[in-house]
Design a protein around this motif. Sequence first.
Motif, PDB file in Angstrom:
ATOM      1  N   ALA A   1     -58.646  50.161 -46.386  1.00  0.00           N
ATOM      2  CA  ALA A   1     -57.550  49.440 -47.001  1.00  0.00           C
ATOM      3  C   ALA A   1     -57.885  47.969 -46.842  1.00  0.00           C
ATOM      4  N   GLU A   2     -58.305  47.343 -47.918  1.00  0.00           N
ATOM      5  CA  GLU A   2     -58.821  45.971 -47.884  1.00  0.00           C
ATOM      6  C   GLU A   2     -59.896  45.867 -46.808  1.00  0.00           C
ATOM      7  N   ASP A   3     -59.741  44.949 -45.830  1.00  0.00           N
ATOM      8  CA  ASP A   3     -60.853  44.832 -44.872  1.00  0.00           C
ATOM      9  C   ASP A   3     -60.643  45.699 -43.626  1.00  0.00           C
TER      10      ASP A   3
ATOM     11  N   GLN B   1     -45.377  42.980 -43.485  1.00  0.00           N
ATOM     12  CA  GLN B   1     -45.754  42.612 -44.849  1.00  0.00           C
ATOM     13  C   GLN B   1     -44.603  41.934 -45.598  1.00  0.00           C
TER      14      GLN B   1
ATOM     15  N   LEU C   1     -52.704  45.227 -39.167  1.00  0.00           N
ATOM     16  CA  LEU C   1     -52.661  44.391 -40.369  1.00  0.00           C
ATOM     17  C   LEU C   1     -52.590  42.904 -40.028  1.00  0.00           C
TER      18      LEU C   1
ATOM     19  N   GLU D   1     -57.821  40.514 -37.628  1.00  0.00           N
ATOM     20  CA  GLU D   1     -58.964  40.751 -38.512  1.00  0.00           C
ATOM     21  C   GLU D   1     -59.977  41.711 -37.905  1.00  0.00           C
TER      22      GLU D   1
ATOM     23  N   PRO E   1     -54.385  53.775 -48.127  1.00  0.00           N
ATOM     24  CA  PRO E   1     -55.788  53.382 -48.216  1.00  0.00           C
ATOM     25  C   PRO E   1     -56.541  54.194 -49.268  1.00  0.00           C
ATOM     26  N   GLU E   2     -57.734  53.705 -49.571  1.00  0.00           N
ATOM     27  CA  GLU E   2     -58.602  54.465 -50.461  1.00  0.00           C
ATOM     28  C   GLU E   2     -59.361  55.464 -49.593  1.00  0.00           C
TER      29      GLU E   2
END
Lengths: 288, 125, 278
Positions: free
Chosen positions: C125-127, C256, C23, C26, C46-47
Amino acid sequence: MKQLTVLSGKGGTGKTTITAAFAVLAKNAVVADCDVDAPDLHMLLHPEVMETREFRGSKVAVIDKTKCTNCGLCKENCRFDAITGDLQVEAIACEGCGVCAHVCPVGAITLTERVSGSSYISKTQYGFMAHALLNPGESNSGKLVTLVRQNAKILAKKENRDLIIIDGSPGIGCPVIASVTGVDAALVVTEPTLSGIHDLERVVQLLNHFKVTPFVCVNMYDVNTDNTNKILTYCKDNSIDVVGLVPFSSEVTKAMVNGKTIIENFPASNVAGEITNMWKKLSTFLDL
Amino acid sequence: MKICVTASTGTIDAQIDPRFGRCAYFVVVDSETMQFEAVPNLASGASGGAGIQAAQAVANKGAKVVLTGDVGPNAFHALSAAGIEIVTGVSGSVKEAVEKFKRGDFKKTGAPTVGDHAGVSKTQR
Amino acid sequence: MIVTVASGKGGTGKTSVAVNLALSIENVQLLDCDVEEPNAHLFLHPELLKTEPVYTFIPFVNQELCDHCGVCSKFCQYHALFTSPNNVLVFPELCHSCGGCMIVCPKKAITETKNRIGKLNFCAAEDLTLVYGELEIGKPMSVPIIKAVKKQMDKSKNVIIDSPPGTSCPFIETVRGSDFCVLVTEPTPFGLHDLKITVQVLRKMIVPFGVVVNRAGVGDNKVYEYCQQENIPILLEIPYQRKIAELYSRGIPFSQEMPEWTEKFQTLYSDIGKLVKK
């Protein structure tokens, strides 16, 4: 003879701490450390090794370079990518299947037994112990677990012990299956974390699959009581007995640093008290 | 008819070894003549698939009946497929067991009597 | 760069380190190779994009061609085949999928059929992309699933691999081919003992490595002494803090909620980069 396996699914939940405490409490048991990848029990129980045996768990292909014609058929047929570009056997990847030896047109390849580790039969202050160690980078831990259990059984029979306590390894794969098949009960040590809950559920399914009665202990239950309640609900819904809620305590690490079980080092602690209660419940179930 | 008995040593007076896959010897007895052949079980120290390896050895010897203590699912499946009759829960000596079998004292076992990997765990209960 | 996060001993904080590291930087692909007990997704929520079954191949015997000669069962090192006078039985749990029986069968009566042992989950999950394997309950062999997860590796990304605990086949298969291995340990006798075993394996495999000490402050100093003696770099220390433990228990990556840690994990990653270049 009865057999109890202590396991966890997730690593680091306190399985070995509890197994070692049981070894002290049980008085008449043989202990088997079946976490052969990373065995730790000996650091608390200090076994004196009486007998060491080589463990030959598998075979490995050996290429005789004087006969080899570099045809590459072995590499072509190997399903385990165990033969390198310059036709050497990468022992770490070889599963000893023998296909290369079979296809080699000049008979340059043979299968040889390899020594993958050692198994030990030992004596501790509290009884007898079977344990083992895989050599670095060797495989077949499931087979070594089987061997440790055989040794434990032979010991128990010889020394007239009526219980074997098995310290299992984390996960649900081959060494874990080898450490739970045919036992009378299994104690799953979990912790009140999301990972702990997730892994508990998978281990319980595994135990159901192999028809072993599960019991649950929530270690460090007070670290997150919401999650502990989730575990209690899960166990209730699945008719699983929760035999212990062990509080978090820095004494557990202290005892480990001192190389002692919690029962010996801090006999009056809450942790020791709760583990003792748990032991009583399990021994009632096992009819000891 | 050839009867295979799992035994702790390789004689007709040997005690029955209750583990099928991991027994020390197979004593294969001709029920008519009572002549026997002792076959060491190469699977006894096998780390996996002992039941199947043992079943293969018994089938290769041409036995029609197995007398033993317990048999696991893999071995049961294999022996049944080979048309070998299985009798479990047998104890005493090899000779006694064969004689009892000839008298019709035994009942054929219809299912595996122990779980997977049992020879590794639950035999001396 | 391919970085595997591992530990001999379970529960030292492998997944936590892998997830927080993933996390903090990048362009990451996270591969969860702890297929017996995958946990990374619990921290990432995550999706789930898709799942794919993982199969091994097991022999299928054409009983019409088979003459029960027994060559296949004799050849099989794993005793996964049994030849009776009238057929050949296959025991999938014992089969290692080596293909040997097909090769040795004189009647060419053996082909292969699929045997499902688990699945792959592809997530975003996001990028960050996450691929995790899941072994089916009761199946013994995790290595084929680990191989399947690693096949999904996207080398254009920063690949972080969460390894299973232990030091045998699953760990070895996971770490094979990595540029670097981060060993997460705790400063206790158990942590040290299992660290030593893992170090021996990695030295044999010639994979460079460094140590992250988790729960620093508990236990004793022996892990530090050992690393100093053996010239093993200690890349990061994560102190034992109630807050970190509590966030972990709720499935929240601590960086986070404690943003100062993002930078520390970035430094960890660039330090690894420097060590790999050396």
